[in-house]
Design a protein around this motif. Structure first.
Motif, PDB file in Angstrom:
ATOM      1  N   LEU A 254     -33.000 -27.212   5.590  1.00  0.00           N
ATOM      2  CA  LEU A 254     -31.580 -28.457   6.687  1.00  0.00           C
ATOM      3  C   LEU A 254     -30.809 -28.061   6.940  1.00  0.00           C
ATOM      4  N   ALA A 255     -29.947 -27.416   5.906  1.00  0.00           N
ATOM      5  CA  ALA A 255     -29.057 -26.602   6.227  1.00  0.00           C
ATOM      6  C   ALA A 255     -29.171 -24.891   6.879  1.00  0.00           C
ATOM      7  N   ALA A 256     -30.119 -24.674   7.142  1.00  0.00           N
ATOM      8  CA  ALA A 256     -30.465 -23.599   7.510  1.00  0.00           C
ATOM      9  C   ALA A 256     -30.478 -23.521   9.555  1.00  0.00           C
ATOM     10  N   ARG A 257     -31.201 -24.743   9.575  1.00  0.00           N
ATOM     11  CA  ARG A 257     -31.009 -25.400  11.345  1.00  0.00           C
ATOM     12  C   ARG A 257     -29.791 -25.540  11.622  1.00  0.00           C
ATOM     13  N   VAL A 258     -28.606 -26.342  10.829  1.00  0.00           N
ATOM     14  CA  VAL A 258     -27.395 -27.211  11.332  1.00  0.00           C
ATOM     15  C   VAL A 258     -26.557 -25.480  11.593  1.00  0.00           C
ATOM     16  N   THR A 259     -26.234 -24.810  10.711  1.00  0.00           N
ATOM     17  CA  THR A 259     -25.715 -23.332  10.497  1.00  0.00           C
ATOM     18  C   THR A 259     -26.234 -22.735  11.875  1.00  0.00           C
ATOM     19  N   ALA A 260     -27.552 -22.589  12.184  1.00  0.00           N
ATOM     20  CA  ALA A 260     -27.836 -21.784  13.428  1.00  0.00           C
ATOM     21  C   ALA A 260     -27.501 -22.923  14.324  1.00  0.00           C
ATOM     22  N   ARG A 261     -27.635 -23.912  14.568  1.00  0.00           N
ATOM     23  CA  ARG A 261     -26.726 -25.000  15.777  1.00  0.00           C
ATOM     24  C   ARG A 261     -25.372 -25.166  16.540  1.00  0.00           C
ATOM     25  N   ARG A 262     -24.753 -24.977  14.817  1.00  0.00           N
ATOM     26  CA  ARG A 262     -23.051 -24.972  15.219  1.00  0.00           C
ATOM     27  C   ARG A 262     -22.473 -23.803  15.244  1.00  0.00           C
ATOM     28  N   ILE A 263     -22.627 -22.630  15.124  1.00  0.00           N
ATOM     29  CA  ILE A 263     -22.235 -21.110  15.051  1.00  0.00           C
ATOM     30  C   ILE A 263     -23.162 -20.601  16.418  1.00  0.00           C
ATOM     31  N   ALA A 264     -22.768 -19.443  16.965  1.00  0.00           N
ATOM     32  CA  ALA A 264     -22.823 -18.898  18.286  1.00  0.00           C
ATOM     33  C   ALA A 264     -23.702 -17.626  17.835  1.00  0.00           C
TER      34      ALA A 264
ATOM     35  N   PRO B  19     -32.969 -20.406  12.938  1.00  0.00           N
ATOM     36  CA  PRO B  19     -32.540 -21.029  11.395  1.00  0.00           C
ATOM     37  C   PRO B  19     -33.571 -20.208  10.450  1.00  0.00           C
ATOM     38  N   ARG B  20     -35.051 -19.918  10.933  1.00  0.00           N
ATOM     39  CA  ARG B  20     -36.202 -19.481  10.267  1.00  0.00           C
ATOM     40  C   ARG B  20     -35.470 -18.143   9.238  1.00  0.00           C
ATOM     41  N   ALA B  21     -34.550 -16.677  10.079  1.00  0.00           N
ATOM     42  CA  ALA B  21     -33.963 -16.129   9.875  1.00  0.00           C
ATOM     43  C   ALA B  21     -32.947 -16.276   8.929  1.00  0.00           C
ATOM     44  N   LEU B  22     -32.437 -17.260   9.474  1.00  0.00           N
ATOM     45  CA  LEU B  22     -31.085 -17.756   8.023  1.00  0.00           C
ATOM     46  C   LEU B  22     -31.275 -18.569   7.241  1.00  0.00           C
ATOM     47  N   ALA B  23     -32.251 -18.724   6.471  1.00  0.00           N
ATOM     48  CA  ALA B  23     -33.238 -19.129   5.503  1.00  0.00           C
ATOM     49  C   ALA B  23     -33.481 -18.214   4.527  1.00  0.00           C
TER      50      ALA B  23
ATOM     51  N   SER C 146     -21.082 -19.413   8.924  1.00  0.00           N
ATOM     52  CA  SER C 146     -22.183 -19.220   8.424  1.00  0.00           C
ATOM     53  C   SER C 146     -22.760 -20.132   6.990  1.00  0.00           C
ATOM     54  N   GLN C 147     -21.610 -20.073   6.128  1.00  0.00           N
ATOM     55  CA  GLN C 147     -21.718 -20.025   5.059  1.00  0.00           C
ATOM     56  C   GLN C 147     -22.190 -21.773   4.182  1.00  0.00           C
ATOM     57  N   PHE C 148     -20.741 -22.875   5.503  1.00  0.00           N
ATOM     58  CA  PHE C 148     -21.019 -23.743   4.969  1.00  0.00           C
ATOM     59  C   PHE C 148     -21.184 -24.781   4.583  1.00  0.00           C
ATOM     60  N   ALA C 149     -22.651 -24.462   5.305  1.00  0.00           N
ATOM     61  CA  ALA C 149     -23.759 -25.706   5.805  1.00  0.00           C
ATOM     62  C   ALA C 149     -24.527 -25.362   3.826  1.00  0.00           C
ATOM     63  N   PHE C 150     -24.588 -24.078   3.604  1.00  0.00           N
ATOM     64  CA  PHE C 150     -25.214 -23.775   2.376  1.00  0.00           C
ATOM     65  C   PHE C 150     -24.126 -24.295   1.362  1.00  0.00           C
ATOM     66  N   VAL C 151     -23.028 -23.624   1.224  1.00  0.00           N
ATOM     67  CA  VAL C 151     -22.614 -23.854   0.034  1.00  0.00           C
ATOM     68  C   VAL C 151     -22.495 -25.598   0.029  1.00  0.00           C
ATOM     69  N   ALA C 152     -22.770 -26.676   1.123  1.00  0.00           N
ATOM     70  CA  ALA C 152     -22.729 -27.541   0.733  1.00  0.00           C
ATOM     71  C   ALA C 152     -23.820 -27.864  -0.377  1.00  0.00           C
ATOM     72  N   VAL C 153     -24.929 -27.457  -0.259  1.00  0.00           N
ATOM     73  CA  VAL C 153     -26.076 -27.843  -1.163  1.00  0.00           C
ATOM     74  C   VAL C 153     -26.156 -27.423  -1.951  1.00  0.00           C
ATOM     75  N   MET C 154     -25.483 -26.262  -1.973  1.00  0.00           N
ATOM     76  CA  MET C 154     -24.562 -25.801  -3.746  1.00  0.00           C
ATOM     77  C   MET C 154     -24.000 -26.611  -4.495  1.00  0.00           C
ATOM     78  N   ILE C 155     -23.061 -27.205  -3.923  1.00  0.00           N
ATOM     79  CA  ILE C 155     -22.158 -28.479  -4.488  1.00  0.00           C
ATOM     80  C   ILE C 155     -22.989 -28.957  -4.779  1.00  0.00           C
ATOM     81  N   LEU C 156     -24.363 -29.998  -3.862  1.00  0.00           N
ATOM     82  CA  LEU C 156     -24.831 -30.978  -4.339  1.00  0.00           C
ATOM     83  C   LEU C 156     -25.751 -30.760  -5.945  1.00  0.00           C
ATOM     84  N   TYR C 157     -26.294 -28.926  -5.287  1.00  0.00           N
ATOM     85  CA  TYR C 157     -26.896 -29.354  -6.672  1.00  0.00           C
ATOM     86  C   TYR C 157     -26.357 -28.594  -8.078  1.00  0.00           C
ATOM     87  N   THR C 158     -24.940 -28.306  -7.590  1.00  0.00           N
ATOM     88  CA  THR C 158     -24.498 -28.503  -8.332  1.00  0.00           C
ATOM     89  C   THR C 158     -24.152 -29.700  -9.352  1.00  0.00           C
ATOM     90  N   ILE C 159     -23.160 -31.105  -8.673  1.00  0.00           N
ATOM     91  CA  ILE C 159     -23.318 -31.760  -9.314  1.00  0.00           C
ATOM     92  C   ILE C 159     -24.598 -32.591  -9.844  1.00  0.00           C
TER      93      ILE C 159
END
Length: 465
Positions: free
Chosen positions: A328-338, A343-347, A436-449
């Motif tokens: 989902l983070a990859a899909r959000v990133t692909a949609r929010r940046i030009a 999404p598969r390539a970003l993942a 491009s890193q925002f959504a993935f960093v959000a996932v990392m923060i969730l994993y950290t917590i």
């Protein structure tokens, strides 16, 4: 554009404050590693919500600081730095022969002593070497130093003695069989009793050996151990974090984790799933060996659900959730940046950062376990045929709880840098690379917590197992 100096100071201050709050007297709490239930207690020196929020802030602040590093030449210099040491071919061949011999001898001893040795876990050569030596110690060596499994692998040694490669392996399967295999092995470790009964462990090793050797002969040794064999893929992916690589040309030394940026390692979604499962299986093990996890399992079973079904739903459902969240983070990133990146390539691009997280998780879960059982492991390896009458277990000091926190955070901080480097290697625009890193960093923060929460909880034996 270079960010204003006051923003850099704010980010640096947040990072220092976060680390100080976590490490000054963070947790004399539990290590949620398998096998350490009851070894510690819950003694949080700060409120848990503050402790968790501070951990998330540390990762967020590190991502903010990394975004200030926009010099592509500097980033490239960091992850391409290396030193090489030439080694003669005779020396490497000798090490290879010694490794193959050691692997075969160790496999034979594990099976033989699993059946004939004492059926007591604390003095069993098979259980101590398998879990303290291989599951904990050797895996740590693989990502902290270097990956030597190709030489040590006894099943590869045996299968290589026979003609092989009679069946063509479909490329479309990728490493999905290895994903399934890792999930099965962790399930066996959790639910079948191999950690408590040496004879059951020996039987599991025999079955695994037969399947592995026959499979390698059928599809080919290289194909089997690169794509299908769960143990080999498990260790190979962890080994990509290691600073040292051994080859026929000698030793190559890099900064820890930098091979994750420069080497071509994640090829498709199956590889992404492997990186995710390495993170999830440790999270699952941590959850079911904590008091809240045991209470949750017990509540569901008391409601009328079969225990193994509850564990299976939590296990597979959690893996699906972890994988789905990352995709989902990859899909959000692909949609929010030009970008023309799918999404598969970003993942695939950002998945190597998960291996750094997995290494930090593994170290947090198993370092204390390995240290406490190290006298038993040394005794088992030095006298495999003479089990000790009184096994020695080291008592860990309270500050080991702080080490667990540090290991989790270091893994995530390394992951942030890997993701940052991957972004700048992928996108020509600096703003694209940062966003491009925002959504993935959000996932990392969730994993950290989530991981810090598990580390902070008192341990308990998994019920009904």
């Amino acid at each position: 554009m270079t960010p204003p100096s006051h923003l850099r100071r704010v980010g640096f201050g947040v990072l220092l404050a976060s680390l100080f709050a976590l490490l000054s007297d963070p947790v004399a709490a539990s290590n949620a590693a398998v096998g350490l239930a009851g070894a510690s207690q819950d003694n949080l020196a700060v409120p848990r919500w503050l402790y968790l929020a501070t951990g998330g802030a540390t990762v967020g602040a590190s991502a903010l600081l990394a975004s200030f590093v926009t010099d592509r030449r500097f980033i490239d210099q960091v992850h391409r730095w290396r030193r090489s040491v030439a080694v003669t071919g005779t020396f490497t061949r000798g090490l290879g022969i010694a490794g193959r011999l050691l692997g075969v001898v160790l496999l034979v001893l594990l099976v033989y002593l699993g059946y004939t040795g004492p059926q007591i876990p604390t003095v069993s050569f098979a259980i101590i070497v398998t879990f303290a030596g291989l599951r904990a110690g050797y895996t740590m060596f693989t990502y902290l130093v270097t990956d030597t499994w190709r030489a040590l692998n006894p099943w590869r040694t045996v299968a290589s003695l026979f003609p092989n490669g009679f069946v063509e392996y479909p490329d479309r399967f990728g490493r999905w069989p290895a994903v399934a295999g890792i999930l099965v092995l962790v399930w066996v470790e959790t639910a079948v009793g191999v950690t408590r009964q040496p004879s059951i462990l020996a039987t599991a090793i025999v079955v695994y050996s037969l399947v592995t050797v026959v499979g390698a002969i059928a599809v080919g040794v290289d194909v089997w151990f690169d794509r299908i064999d769960p143990v080999s893929v498990f260790l190979h992916f962890y080994g990509r974090v290691a600073p040292i690589r051994v080859s026929d040309d000698g030793l190559s030394v890099r900064l820890p984790g930098m091979r994750l940026v420069t080497d071509d390692q994640i090829a498709d979604v199956a590889d992404v799933a492997i990186a995710v499962v390495l993170v999830w299986e440790l999270t699952f093990s941590g959850f079911v060996t904590t008091q809240p996890g045991a209470t949750s399992i017990r509540t569901l079973v008391e409601a009328g659900l079969p225990p193994l079904l509850v564990y299976a739903v939590v296990y597979l459902g959690g893996f699906a959730a972890f994988l789905g969240l990352y995709l989902l983070a990859a899909r959000v990133t692909a949609r929010r940046i030009a970008t023309f990146e799918s999404p598969r390539a970003l993942a695939v691009t950002f998945a190597p950062s998960l291996l750094a997280i997995a290494a930090g998780y593994h170290l947090a879960h198993y370092f204390g376990f390995f240290v406490s059982l190290s006298p038993m492991l040394v005794g088992a390896l030095s006298s495999p045929l003479s089990p000790p009458a009184n096994p020695v277990v080291l008592t860990l000091p309270s500050w080991f709880g702080g080490l667990n926190v540090a290991f989790v955070l270091v893994g995530h901080l390394l992951a942030v840098w890997v993701a940052h480097s991957q972004a700048y290697a992928t996108f020509p625009s600096r703003m694209q690379a940062v966003r491009s890193q925002f959504a993935f960093v959000a996932v990392m923060i969730l994993y950290t917590i989530l991981s810090l929460w598990l580390v902070s909880l008192p341990t308990a034996a998994p019920p009904f197992l």
